[in-house]
Design an enzyme around this catalytic site. Structure first.
Site, PDB file in Angstrom:
ATOM      1  N   ASP A 114      -3.688  -8.722   8.327  1.00  0.00           N
ATOM      2  CA  ASP A 114      -3.867  -7.597   7.405  1.00  0.00           C
ATOM      3  C   ASP A 114      -2.642  -7.426   6.500  1.00  0.00           C
ATOM      4  OD1 ASP A 114      -4.244  -5.147   6.202  1.00  0.00           O
ATOM      5  OD2 ASP A 114      -4.741  -4.085   8.051  1.00  0.00           O
TER       6      ASP A 114
ATOM      7  N   ARG B  38     -10.822  -4.488   8.411  1.00  0.00           N
ATOM      8  CA  ARG B  38      -9.912  -3.729   9.281  1.00  0.00           C
ATOM      9  C   ARG B  38     -10.505  -3.665  10.687  1.00  0.00           C
ATOM     10  NH1 ARG B  38      -7.470   1.756   7.108  1.00  0.00           N
ATOM     11  NH2 ARG B  38      -5.847   0.362   6.383  1.00  0.00           N
TER      12      ARG B  38
ATOM     13  N   TYR C  83     -10.711   6.342   6.783  1.00  0.00           N
ATOM     14  CA  TYR C  83     -10.080   6.787   5.538  1.00  0.00           C
ATOM     15  C   TYR C  83     -10.427   8.236   5.250  1.00  0.00           C
ATOM     16  CZ  TYR C  83      -9.290   1.851   4.794  1.00  0.00           C
ATOM     17  OH  TYR C  83      -8.881   0.555   4.932  1.00  0.00           O
TER      18      TYR C  83
ATOM     19  N   SER D  32      -1.703  -3.715   5.526  1.00  0.00           N
ATOM     20  CA  SER D  32      -0.943  -2.954   6.523  1.00  0.00           C
ATOM     21  C   SER D  32       0.493  -3.451   6.622  1.00  0.00           C
ATOM     22  CB  SER D  32      -1.607  -3.057   7.902  1.00  0.00           C
ATOM     23  OG  SER D  32      -2.744  -2.245   7.939  1.00  0.00           O
TER      24      SER D  32
ATOM     25  N   GLN E 174      -6.198  -7.724  12.603  1.00  0.00           N
ATOM     26  CA  GLN E 174      -4.971  -6.938  12.370  1.00  0.00           C
ATOM     27  C   GLN E 174      -3.782  -7.817  12.009  1.00  0.00           C
ATOM     28  OE1 GLN E 174      -4.445  -4.390  15.773  1.00  0.00           O
ATOM     29  NE2 GLN E 174      -5.242  -2.614  14.698  1.00  0.00           N
TER      30      GLN E 174
HETATM   31  P1  NAD Z   1      -4.753   5.046   2.805  1.00  0.00           P
HETATM   32  O1  NAD Z   1      -3.732   4.149   2.213  1.00  0.00           O
HETATM   33  O2  NAD Z   1      -6.151   4.958   2.349  1.00  0.00           O
HETATM   34  O3  NAD Z   1      -4.308   6.560   2.572  1.00  0.00           O
HETATM   35  C1  NAD Z   1      -3.061   7.012   3.004  1.00  0.00           C
HETATM   36  C2  NAD Z   1      -3.231   8.346   3.683  1.00  0.00           C
HETATM   37  O4  NAD Z   1      -3.474   9.361   2.700  1.00  0.00           O
HETATM   38  C3  NAD Z   1      -4.399   8.423   4.660  1.00  0.00           C
HETATM   39  O5  NAD Z   1      -3.899   8.781   5.924  1.00  0.00           O
HETATM   40  C4  NAD Z   1      -5.293   9.515   4.062  1.00  0.00           C
HETATM   41  O6  NAD Z   1      -5.955  10.272   5.055  1.00  0.00           O
HETATM   42  C5  NAD Z   1      -4.284  10.338   3.305  1.00  0.00           C
HETATM   43  N1  NAD Z   1      -4.811  11.252   2.278  1.00  0.00           N
HETATM   44  C6  NAD Z   1      -5.854  11.089   1.432  1.00  0.00           C
HETATM   45  N2  NAD Z   1      -6.001  12.174   0.641  1.00  0.00           N
HETATM   46  C7  NAD Z   1      -5.019  13.052   0.983  1.00  0.00           C
HETATM   47  C8  NAD Z   1      -4.636  14.344   0.537  1.00  0.00           C
HETATM   48  N3  NAD Z   1      -5.307  14.989  -0.420  1.00  0.00           N
HETATM   49  N4  NAD Z   1      -3.585  14.943   1.127  1.00  0.00           N
HETATM   50  C9  NAD Z   1      -2.888  14.322   2.102  1.00  0.00           C
HETATM   51  N5  NAD Z   1      -3.200  13.096   2.578  1.00  0.00           N
HETATM   52  C10 NAD Z   1      -4.261  12.474   2.025  1.00  0.00           C
HETATM   53  O7  NAD Z   1      -4.699   4.928   4.379  1.00  0.00           O
HETATM   54  P2  NAD Z   1      -4.199   3.718   5.269  1.00  0.00           P
HETATM   55  O8  NAD Z   1      -2.736   3.704   5.341  1.00  0.00           O
HETATM   56  O9  NAD Z   1      -4.878   2.485   4.830  1.00  0.00           O
HETATM   57  O10 NAD Z   1      -4.726   4.174   6.693  1.00  0.00           O
HETATM   58  C11 NAD Z   1      -5.945   4.876   6.898  1.00  0.00           C
HETATM   59  C12 NAD Z   1      -6.281   4.873   8.391  1.00  0.00           C
HETATM   60  O11 NAD Z   1      -6.645   3.576   8.846  1.00  0.00           O
HETATM   61  C13 NAD Z   1      -5.129   5.314   9.265  1.00  0.00           C
HETATM   62  O12 NAD Z   1      -5.635   6.094  10.301  1.00  0.00           O
HETATM   63  C14 NAD Z   1      -4.589   4.021   9.802  1.00  0.00           C
HETATM   64  O13 NAD Z   1      -3.906   4.189  11.021  1.00  0.00           O
HETATM   65  C15 NAD Z   1      -5.859   3.235   9.989  1.00  0.00           C
HETATM   66  N6  NAD Z   1      -5.640   1.767  10.006  1.00  0.00           N
HETATM   67  C16 NAD Z   1      -6.339   1.007  10.895  1.00  0.00           C
HETATM   68  C17 NAD Z   1      -6.154  -0.365  10.913  1.00  0.00           C
HETATM   69  C18 NAD Z   1      -6.905  -1.217  11.888  1.00  0.00           C
HETATM   70  O14 NAD Z   1      -7.600  -0.697  12.722  1.00  0.00           O
HETATM   71  N7  NAD Z   1      -6.804  -2.515  11.820  1.00  0.00           N
HETATM   72  C19 NAD Z   1      -5.277  -0.967  10.025  1.00  0.00           C
HETATM   73  C20 NAD Z   1      -4.578  -0.171   9.118  1.00  0.00           C
HETATM   74  C21 NAD Z   1      -4.787   1.200   9.124  1.00  0.00           C
END
Ligand code: NAD
Length: 485
Positions: A130, A122, A228, A133, A127
């Site tokens: 990915d 990531r 995360y 995503s 990106q």
């Molecule tokens: P994920 O699929 O791991 O989890 C989904 C969401 O669930 C997360 O936001 C997490 O904080 C939340 N969560 C976990 N436990 C929880 C609880 N008990 N109650 C409520 N919410 C809870 O997450 P994701 O979609 O893979 O994204 C995680 C982060 O990474 C985000 O900030 C996203 O924007 C970022 N991201 C960055 C890149 C990049 O830089 N290339 C790419 C994708 C995502």
């Protein structure tokens, strides 16, 4: 340089790993592209569209694969299906390596270089590659669409001569990639949207989409590594449950997406909370693949509990396969492009590239990924038949390795680490045998093809009762919210 695109064999998977757009780019890079007949049909891509883009459509998988230097797929193909490929051919797919070491060993033994696209780090450069995503984003969108089709009322507020229709209250739990898209979609449909997450940083993103962010005062920030979430302590869980139980009783639609790397999905919604919701309410559990955020979720199914519908379908992005294929194919093209010498019009893999190192599972007859290397000997090819899933059903039972994978060589990004610990991938609901929601297992993410079930669950009729809305079980003691959502 021959590139093969296979028709997916995971039952019902409607996505395809190349589109006419990506085929035409590959042809421009000097490749010969062979597409198995019918590969794109379920994504609305007819064979002649591929032909028009410069590909050759082959009548069989073996003809498409024969002599191929690269194989593009949505799901990791079985080694037997790639028998005629060139020695050392690159295979780009959702490889679902966890718990599938025998299948990997067979691919290694066949001399193939298999890349697990879901292990892509990531980082900014990656990106565009990915797949988690791109597919989670679509799943978040589709979750709202699915909910809206089951929900018996309109979502937007409408002021009409015959009276005012109130906006549906939509609550999104987990504001990562899928959650943020669910929020945006529900807002566009006119819902009154609120959301929660355990990462404080998510608050700003939620509010920038015009939704209300709610979080307990007791939980300041549960950000873990790599962007995360970390697992909540018992006290934090209790505080969150208190907040949720008060809020949820007032909601019409709830979309849950909460995940924690390397762990089963946190259980956020109890049976009692579901029962506190008004008749006709709908919940969509996007964490179903990892056991679900809702106590009552049945992965792969839509069920009715009393008057409330709970959608636990997998691979929601597969329901919009044409779009999902478009983005997935672009992810693959972007990665493959880094391995092509455009002047020489030939493959040129930089085996030291961090993206290659993070995703490469097998090479030169061995499993080379640090998280799986030991399993090459542990799972010799001869055991593959017994252990490897005949169908991707095994994707559902991928087990999380014992340790989280900061070792994945993912340059401190968190994505590979996350996937390495969490497992990857989901599977077509209709192809999976009945399985238990992950307890000790922490598998997968995206994928699962077009569900063939009717949009509205049969049991939906039961949701059309006139029972009065039940009051909230409890008023949350410490929360930030308002009465609008
Ligand atoms: P994920 O699929 O791991 O989890 C989904 C969401 O669930 C997360 O936001 C997490 O904080 C939340 N969560 C976990 N436990 C929880 C609880 N008990 N109650 C409520 N919410 C809870 O997450 P994701 O979609 O893979 O994204 C995680 C982060 O990474 C985000 O900030 C996203 O924007 C970022 N991201 C960055 C890149 C990049 O830089 N290339 C790419 C994708 C995502």
């Amino acid at each position: 340089m021959k590139i093969a695109v296979m028709r997916e064999r995971v039952g019902g998977e409607p996505r395809v790993a190349a589109t006419p757009e990506t085929v035409s780019k590959l042809v421009g890079f000097g490749a010969t592209v062979s597409v198995e007949k019918g590969a794109g049909e379920a994504s609305r891509i007819l064979d002649r569209f591929y032909t028009d883009a410069g590909a050759k459509v082959e009548a069989s998988a073996s003809a498409a694969v024969k002599g191929a230097d690269v194989i593009l797929a949505v799901w990791r193909p079985e080694a037997s299906a790639l028998a005629g490929a060139a020695k050392g051919a690159l295979v780009l797919a959702t490889a679902d390596p966890f718990g599938n070491e025998a299948a990997l060993a067979a691919l290694a033994k066949a001399g193939l270089s298999v890349f697990a696209m879901e292990l892509m780090p990531r980082i900014t450069r990656a990106q565009v590659m990915d797949i988690l995503s791109s597919q989670a984003n679509l799943a978040g969108y589709q979750a709202v669409i699915e909910a809206s089709m089951v929900y018996d009322r309109a979502l937007p507020m409408m002021m009409t001569a015959a009276g005012t229709v109130r906006a549906a209250k939509v609550f999104v739990m987990g504001a990562g990639v899928a959650g943020l898209q669910a929020i945006a979609t529900a807002k566009r449909l006119g819902g009154a949207v609120s959301a929660t997450d355990v990462r404080a940083a998510a608050g700003e993103q939620v509010e920038s989409l015009g939704a209300k962010f709610i979080m307990t005062e007791a939980l300041k920030d549960a950000s873990g590594t790599g962007g995360y979430a970390r697992e909540l302590t018992k006290d934090e869980q209790a505080a969150q449950a208190e907040l949720v139980s008060g809020h949820i009783a007032k909601q019409d639609i709830v979309i849950t997406t909460a995940l924690i790397p390397g762990r089963p999905a946190p259980k956020l919604i109890t049976k009692a909370m579901v029962e506190s919701m008004a008749p006709g309410s709908v919940l969509v559990d996007l964490a179903a693949e990892r056991g679900g955020n809702i106590e009552l979720t049945v992965p792969g199914q839509t069920i009715a509990h009393k008057d409330v519908t709970i959608i636990g379908l997998l691979n929601l992005q597969g329901k919009i396969a044409a779009t999902a294929s478009q983005l997935y194919s672009k992810n693959l093209l972007a990665f493959l492009e880094t391995m092509i010498d455009k002047d020489a019009k030939a493959l040129k893999v930089d085996w030291e590239d961090e993206l290659v190192k993070a995703t490469l599972l097998t090479r030169d007859g061995a499993i080379v990924h640090p998280n799986f290397a030991g399993s090459a000997e542990a799972a010799p090819a001869k055991t593959a038949t017994a252990k490897a899933p005949a169908k991707p059903a095994a994707k559902a039972s991928a087990k999380a390795p014992a340790k989280p994978a900061a070792k994945s060589g993912a340059s401190g990004t968190g994505r590979a680490a996350k996937v390495a610990t969490a497992g990857a991938v989901s599977v077509p609901a209709e192809e999976k045998p009945a399985r238990k929601p992950a307890a000790a297992k922490a598998p997968a993410r995206p994928a699962a093809p077009r569900a063939t079930a009717a949009k509205k669950p049969a049991a939906k009729a039961a949701a059309k009762t006139t029972a009065a809305k039940k009051p909230a079980a409890k008023t949350p003691a410490a929360k930030k919210t308002d009465g609008d959502v």
